[in-house]
Structures are given as structure tokens and as C-alpha cells.
Design a protein around this motif. Structure first.
Motif, PDB file in Angstrom:
ATOM      1  N   ALA A   5       2.559   1.748 -10.871  1.00 56.62           N
ATOM      2  CA  ALA A   5       3.626   0.747 -10.913  1.00 56.62           C
ATOM      3  C   ALA A   5       3.107  -0.635 -11.311  1.00 56.62           C
ATOM      4  CB  ALA A   5       4.343   0.672  -9.572  1.00 56.62           C
ATOM      5  N   GLU A   6       1.991  -1.050 -10.759  1.00 53.01           N
ATOM      6  CA  GLU A   6       1.471  -2.374 -11.087  1.00 53.01           C
ATOM      7  C   GLU A   6       1.084  -2.459 -12.568  1.00 53.01           C
ATOM      8  OE1 GLU A   6      -2.066  -5.477  -9.766  1.00 53.01           O
ATOM      9  OE2 GLU A   6      -1.692  -3.701  -8.549  1.00 53.01           O
ATOM     10  N   HIS A   7       0.426  -1.450 -13.063  1.00 53.45           N
ATOM     11  CA  HIS A   7       0.047  -1.397 -14.481  1.00 53.45           C
ATOM     12  C   HIS A   7       1.293  -1.398 -15.360  1.00 53.45           C
ATOM     13  CE1 HIS A   7      -0.916   0.852 -18.215  1.00 53.45           C
ATOM     14  NE2 HIS A   7      -1.928  -0.013 -18.234  1.00 53.45           N
ATOM     15  N   ASP A   8       2.283  -0.568 -15.009  1.00 55.18           N
ATOM     16  CA  ASP A   8       3.520  -0.489 -15.784  1.00 55.18           C
ATOM     17  C   ASP A   8       4.264  -1.823 -15.770  1.00 55.18           C
ATOM     18  OD1 ASP A   8       2.851   2.140 -16.233  1.00 55.18           O
ATOM     19  OD2 ASP A   8       4.295   2.945 -14.781  1.00 55.18           O
ATOM     20  N   ALA A   9       4.285  -2.486 -14.628  1.00 55.82           N
ATOM     21  CA  ALA A   9       4.958  -3.787 -14.518  1.00 55.82           C
ATOM     22  C   ALA A   9       4.295  -4.815 -15.418  1.00 55.82           C
ATOM     23  CB  ALA A   9       4.966  -4.265 -13.067  1.00 55.82           C
ATOM     24  N   ARG A  51       4.711  -8.175 -20.357  1.00 57.66           N
ATOM     25  CA  ARG A  51       4.204  -8.612 -21.660  1.00 57.66           C
ATOM     26  C   ARG A  51       5.261  -8.497 -22.749  1.00 57.66           C
ATOM     27  NH1 ARG A  51      -0.400  -5.031 -21.861  1.00 57.66           N
ATOM     28  NH2 ARG A  51      -1.263  -5.421 -19.832  1.00 57.66           N
ATOM     29  N   LEU A  52       6.228  -7.603 -22.552  1.00 59.72           N
ATOM     30  CA  LEU A  52       7.280  -7.388 -23.546  1.00 59.72           C
ATOM     31  C   LEU A  52       8.414  -8.409 -23.448  1.00 59.72           C
ATOM     32  CD1 LEU A  52       7.568  -3.505 -23.288  1.00 59.72           C
ATOM     33  CD2 LEU A  52       6.423  -4.830 -25.075  1.00 59.72           C
ATOM     34  N   TRP A  88       0.836  -1.206   0.000  1.00 57.90           N
ATOM     35  CA  TRP A  88       0.000   0.000   0.000  1.00 57.90           C
ATOM     36  C   TRP A  88       0.863   1.246   0.000  1.00 57.90           C
ATOM     37  CZ3 TRP A  88      -4.508  -0.431  -1.786  1.00 57.90           C
ATOM     38  CH2 TRP A  88      -5.232  -1.610  -1.600  1.00 57.90           C
ATOM     39  N   HIS A  89       1.961   1.209   0.730  1.00 53.50           N
ATOM     40  CA  HIS A  89       2.869   2.358   0.747  1.00 53.50           C
ATOM     41  C   HIS A  89       3.436   2.602  -0.657  1.00 53.50           C
ATOM     42  CE1 HIS A  89       5.934   5.154   2.061  1.00 53.50           C
ATOM     43  NE2 HIS A  89       6.858   4.393   1.478  1.00 53.50           N
ATOM     44  N   LEU A  90       3.832   1.551  -1.340  1.00 50.02           N
ATOM     45  CA  LEU A  90       4.363   1.701  -2.687  1.00 50.02           C
ATOM     46  C   LEU A  90       3.296   2.170  -3.667  1.00 50.02           C
ATOM     47  CD1 LEU A  90       6.713  -1.402  -2.929  1.00 50.02           C
ATOM     48  CD2 LEU A  90       7.358   0.989  -2.646  1.00 50.02           C
ATOM     49  N   ARG A  91       2.080   1.723  -3.478  1.00 47.88           N
ATOM     50  CA  ARG A  91       0.997   2.181  -4.356  1.00 47.88           C
ATOM     51  C   ARG A  91       0.763   3.676  -4.217  1.00 47.88           C
ATOM     52  NH1 ARG A  91      -3.354  -2.749  -3.936  1.00 47.88           N
ATOM     53  NH2 ARG A  91      -2.179  -4.162  -5.253  1.00 47.88           N
ATOM     54  N   ASP A  92       0.947   4.183  -3.009  1.00 53.08           N
ATOM     55  CA  ASP A  92       0.808   5.622  -2.808  1.00 53.08           C
ATOM     56  C   ASP A  92       1.920   6.387  -3.528  1.00 53.08           C
ATOM     57  OD1 ASP A  92      -1.439   5.246  -1.270  1.00 53.08           O
ATOM     58  OD2 ASP A  92      -0.386   5.412   0.645  1.00 53.08           O
ATOM     59  N   ARG A  93       3.121   5.839  -3.512  1.00 53.03           N
ATOM     60  CA  ARG A  93       4.266   6.518  -4.117  1.00 53.03           C
ATOM     61  C   ARG A  93       4.305   6.355  -5.630  1.00 53.03           C
ATOM     62  NH1 ARG A  93       9.526   4.991  -1.004  1.00 53.03           N
ATOM     63  NH2 ARG A  93      10.319   6.599  -2.364  1.00 53.03           N
TER      64      ARG A  93
END
Length: 106
Positions: A14-18, A23-24, A5-10
Motif C-alpha cells: 500500500a505505501e509503495h502504491d500510494a 507521483r501521477l 502495522w495492522h494495515l501493512r500486514d493486510r
């Protein structure tokens, strides 16, 4: 879980980008990679640069062959295998030269 949750705030994306990055990523065909391991070991064993007969990096050479990719390493064992390998200094110099040539072109 609190760390997530802390990383999601920052970095909320990130999850979408990862997921996009994952996929690449291309996984090599297992059969093609495995067929390259023995010839890669032979190339390393016979490479004149190190002359130590080490084949511990055969997997790296086999992957480079599988993906038709250069190798970025300071390991001299790849020299003499007939496959392009770059140290950080040589890669930086080549990229700098290429960037300068591109900038000079109209």
C-alpha cells in the motif's frame, strides 16, 4: 502506530502504491487557475440552467478549464456554461454505449 502495522500486514504494498499514485497527481499552475476563477464565476452566474446566480462552484469549473477536463456532477449549475458536465446516469450510459461500440469492432 499499531493501526499502521495492522494495515501493512493486510496490504504490504500500500505505501509503495500510494507513492506511485501521488507521483501521477498533477497540480495546476496556480496563476492559470486563479486567472480562470473570475471567468468561471461569470459563466456560472450567467448560466441559464439554474438561474440562481450561484458562483459557489467556480473553483470546480476553473479546475475543469485548467485541466481541459469534463465535470462529473449532478449540479445543474454547470449546464449552460458551455463546458461538458455529466451526471452519474449519463456518464454510465455513455460509457456503456462506448464499450458496446468497442466490443462490436473487430
Amino acid at each position: 502506530m499499531a493501526v499502521l502495522w495492522h494495515l501493512r500486514d493486510r496490504a504490504p504494498d500500500a505505501e509503495h502504491d500510494a507513492r506511485i499514485v501521488l507521483r501521477l497527481i498533477e497540480v495546476p499552475a496556480e496563476a492559470r487557475y486563479h486567472l480562470s476563477l473570475v471567468p468561471a464565476a461569470d459563466a456560472l452566474r450567467n448560466a441559464p440552467a439554474s438561474r440562481n446566480g450561484s458562483v459557489k462552484d467556480a473553483h470546480i469549473l476553473a479546475l475543469a478549464w485548467t485541466f481541459d477536463a469534463d465535470i462529473w456532477s449532478h449540479d445543474r449549475d454547470f449546464a449552460g456554461t458551455g463546458w461538458p458536465s455529466w451526471s452519474s446516469a449519463n456518464l454510465a450510459a455513455a460509457l456503456s454505449t462506448e464499450a458496446g461500440a468497442s466490443a462490436a469492432q473487430p
